[in-house]
Design an enzyme around this catalytic site. Structure first.
Site, PDB file in Angstrom:
ATOM      1  CB  CYS A  11      39.144 -23.983   7.820  1.00 31.84           C
ATOM      2  SG  CYS A  11      37.821 -24.320   8.954  1.00 31.84           S
ATOM      3  N   GLY A  37      44.840 -25.901  10.608  1.00 30.73           N
ATOM      4  CA  GLY A  37      43.897 -26.789  11.267  1.00 30.73           C
ATOM      5  C   GLY A  37      44.431 -28.198  11.281  1.00 30.73           C
ATOM      6  CG  ASN A 111      39.224 -20.147   6.232  1.00 27.83           C
ATOM      7  OD1 ASN A 111      40.110 -19.409   5.824  1.00 27.83           O
ATOM      8  ND2 ASN A 111      39.005 -20.348   7.513  1.00 27.83           N
ATOM      9  N   GLY A 112      36.045 -19.828   7.596  1.00 29.31           N
ATOM     10  CA  GLY A 112      35.381 -18.657   8.182  1.00 29.31           C
ATOM     11  C   GLY A 112      34.152 -19.080   8.946  1.00 29.31           C
ATOM     12  CE1 TYR A 258      50.242 -18.677  16.572  1.00 28.37           C
ATOM     13  CE2 TYR A 258      48.064 -19.014  15.618  1.00 28.37           C
ATOM     14  CZ  TYR A 258      49.166 -19.503  16.287  1.00 28.37           C
ATOM     15  OH  TYR A 258      49.192 -20.814  16.673  1.00 28.37           O
TER      16      TYR A 258
HETATM   17  P1  AMP Z   1      47.780 -18.179  25.844  1.00 29.27           P
HETATM   18  O1  AMP Z   1      48.444 -19.117  26.759  1.00 29.27           O
HETATM   19  O2  AMP Z   1      46.293 -18.467  25.743  1.00 29.27           O
HETATM   20  O3  AMP Z   1      48.043 -16.734  26.167  1.00 29.27           O
HETATM   21  O4  AMP Z   1      48.334 -18.492  24.388  1.00 29.27           O
HETATM   22  C1  AMP Z   1      49.121 -17.598  23.687  1.00 29.27           C
HETATM   23  C2  AMP Z   1      49.852 -18.351  22.614  1.00 29.27           C
HETATM   24  O5  AMP Z   1      48.931 -19.000  21.727  1.00 29.27           O
HETATM   25  C3  AMP Z   1      50.715 -17.417  21.758  1.00 29.27           C
HETATM   26  O6  AMP Z   1      52.019 -17.930  21.760  1.00 29.27           O
HETATM   27  C4  AMP Z   1      50.116 -17.473  20.375  1.00 29.27           C
HETATM   28  O7  AMP Z   1      51.138 -17.661  19.433  1.00 29.27           O
HETATM   29  C5  AMP Z   1      49.199 -18.666  20.375  1.00 29.27           C
HETATM   30  N1  AMP Z   1      47.908 -18.333  19.756  1.00 29.27           N
HETATM   31  C6  AMP Z   1      47.271 -17.158  19.714  1.00 29.27           C
HETATM   32  N2  AMP Z   1      46.084 -17.248  19.075  1.00 29.27           N
HETATM   33  C7  AMP Z   1      45.953 -18.524  18.688  1.00 29.27           C
HETATM   34  C8  AMP Z   1      44.947 -19.252  17.970  1.00 29.27           C
HETATM   35  N3  AMP Z   1      43.859 -18.663  17.516  1.00 29.27           N
HETATM   36  N4  AMP Z   1      45.155 -20.561  17.749  1.00 29.27           N
HETATM   37  C9  AMP Z   1      46.255 -21.178  18.213  1.00 29.27           C
HETATM   38  N5  AMP Z   1      47.244 -20.547  18.889  1.00 29.27           N
HETATM   39  C10 AMP Z   1      47.104 -19.236  19.132  1.00 29.27           C
END
Ligand code: AMP
Length: 473
Positions: A11, A37, A111-112, A258
């Site tokens: 969030c 979000g 948020n959290g 990220y």
């Molecule tokens: P995956 O295919 O599950 O390994 O997704 C990895 C990708 O998702 C990476 O490019 C990250 O930038 C992105 N990512 C990692 N954590 C999150 C998150 N919590 N929410 C959305 N995207 C994420």
């Protein structure tokens, strides 16, 4: 009892005190926090007497048309944007939550994630409380309403001492904005100010998850709301109290990896600085002979800049992102391999053909994205693909507000690094070490970090989650 929506609460929150167009500033602030979000958003406002709110599913700019904003004008506002898994309960759980209580009208945006919400909710239901949502935030609202304290700030302090976990909160009564952070400071919350123009009585005080929201509304960052602190802004001015003893700081390191925007200052540190340093450190820890450093856009860009600068290998945009991917699209009936990722990313063949590529991304979660992208780079003619990840292997879910899947779906919890390399089809694969990541984020300087997603060591003792608790059967 409705099941809790506890794993999927990424969030952004914003709050505005004393501005003639508070609803518009809240809207702009939420727009800048949209990356935190995209499923639902809401704004609650006050004209000094009455609270009004509007919330809906979808992105901020689609929800808040001029007509909608005209119906919720006010001088105080709080806003919330939320990512949650789709489902019937999604709009029900959209925030701010607005209630009429024995302490007056109040709106809350959170948020959290709380880690003892189920326990507290069960106790409250035992005493007759009736819950309307399955969000953990409603627990806080009930605790405030039930508090024996007579003033709202004391009732909030009372309520917050009974919950565990991660909460950066903005709250509003008809004439006050209140902002609080949990004693460990898991999630960010910054405070800023817009100087009063000629003719306006007082400065506008603002709060937001990230400072990029301040830039858009012309506010200056002043400081973070401190862990364990409750800031009340009202007609009497700004009051700060600590409702809880300080606990060891546990700022979420993934905000720097990220989640936050690189143009934000988070936990008092520029995200850009951390991310570039992650890339530099990664180049020192995991060098490789190659022709190009290519980021996965946008998540790997800043770390790739650092990797290229440290290694001397040229940085090139070998993948181009289409920024106009909507939420719905029509797929050809003869399904195209990796269609989803192709919609978003396309390789630049003229750059990649015959080249040895260092491919940089921030994280691997399930591994499916990296697998598709490595395949994409190879199909564009790259000779070698060396994957470098600017954080350690993600081995444990987050219970503090980042959407990570359960352990069974986390590839690094179930495979060795070499097995992951094989799965994603890279020539080599390296992750940044935990020590390297902490150094890059200035651990121990302005804050100390929670890195439970990389270590499985959770800083809170109570975690109301089946995966961690011994089986309850
Ligand atoms: P995956 O295919 O599950 O390994 O997704 C990895 C990708 O998702 C990476 O490019 C990250 O930038 C992105 N990512 C990692 N954590 C999150 C998150 N919590 N929410 C959305 N995207 C994420």
């Amino acid at each position: 009892m409705l099941p809790f929506d506890k794993f999927h609460d990424e969030c952004g929150v914003v709050a505005i005190f004393a501005h003639p167009e508070a609803e518009k500033l809240a809207y702009l602030g939420l727009h800048a926090l949209q990356h935190r979000g995209q499923e639902s958003a809401g704004i609650a406002t006050s004209d000094g007497l009455t609270l009004r709110s509007h919330k809906a599913m979808g992105p901020v700019a689609e929800i808040f048309t001029e007509e909608v904003l005209a119906k919720i004008t006010g001088t105080l506002a709080i806003g919330h944007t939320r990512y949650s898994t789709a489902g019937d309960s999604a709009l029900l759980n959209a925030q701010p939550i607005q209630v009429q209580s024995n302490k007056g009208a109040i709106a809350v945006a959170h948020n959290g994630n709380l880690t003892n919400a189920q326990t507290v909710r069960a106790q409250l239901e035992g005493q007759g409380s009736i819950f309307q949502t399955n969000s953990d935030t409603e627990v806080i609202v009930h605790l405030i309403a039930l508090s024996k304290e007579h003033t709202l700030p004391y009732a909030i302090g009372d309520a917050l001492r009974r919950v565990e976990g991660a909460f950066s909160l903005v709250m509003m009564s008809p004439d006050r904005i209140m902002a609080a952070r949990d004693p460990r400071g898991f999630r960010p919350l910054a405070m800023g100010r817009i100087r009063a123009p000629e003719g306006q009585k007082c400065d506008t005080i603002v709060f937001a998850s990230e400072t990029c929201a301040f830039d858009l509304i012309g506010a200056t960052y002043e400081r973070d709301v401190e862990p364990g602190e409750l800031v009340v802004v009202g007609p009497e001015g700004i009051t700060s109290t600590f409702y809880a003893e300080p606990a060891p700081r546990s700022s979420c390191i993934f905000e720097h990896v990220y989640f936050s925007r690189p143009d934000s200052v988070v936990f008092g540190r520029a995200v850009q600085t951390s991310r570039e340093e992650m890339g530099r450190q990664l180049a020192r820890e995991a060098p490789v002979e190659a022709d190009l450093v290519v980021p996965v856009p946008d998540s790997g860009v800043t770390a790739a800049v650092g990797y290229a600068a440290e290694s001397g290998i040229p940085f090139r945009f070998g993948l181009i992102r289409n920024h106009y991917v909507g939420r719905t699209f029509i797929e050809p009936s003869q399904s195209v391999r990796d269609f989803g990722v192709k919609l978003k990313l396309n390789p630049v063949r003229s750059l990649l053909k015959g080249r040895r590529v260092v491919l940089i991304d921030d994280s691997i979660v399930r591994g499916t994205t990296s697998r598709k992208i490595v395949r994409m780079i190879r199909s564009a003619g790259a000779k070698e693909v060396h994957m470098r990840i600017s954080c350690p292997p993600t081995i444990s879910p987050c219970y503090y507000g980042v959407d990570t899947p359960s352990k069974s779906q986390l590839i690094a919890a179930n495979k060795s690094i070499d097995e992951i390399r094989e799965y994603i089809g890279a020539d080599s694969l390296s992750y940044l070490s935990l020590e390297g990541l902490k150094k890059a984020c200035g651990d121990g300087e302005k804050t100390s970090y929670c890195s439970a997603c990389y270590t499985g060591k959770y800083p809170t003792s109570i975690v109301d989650v089946e995966e961690i608790l011994p089986a309850r059967a």
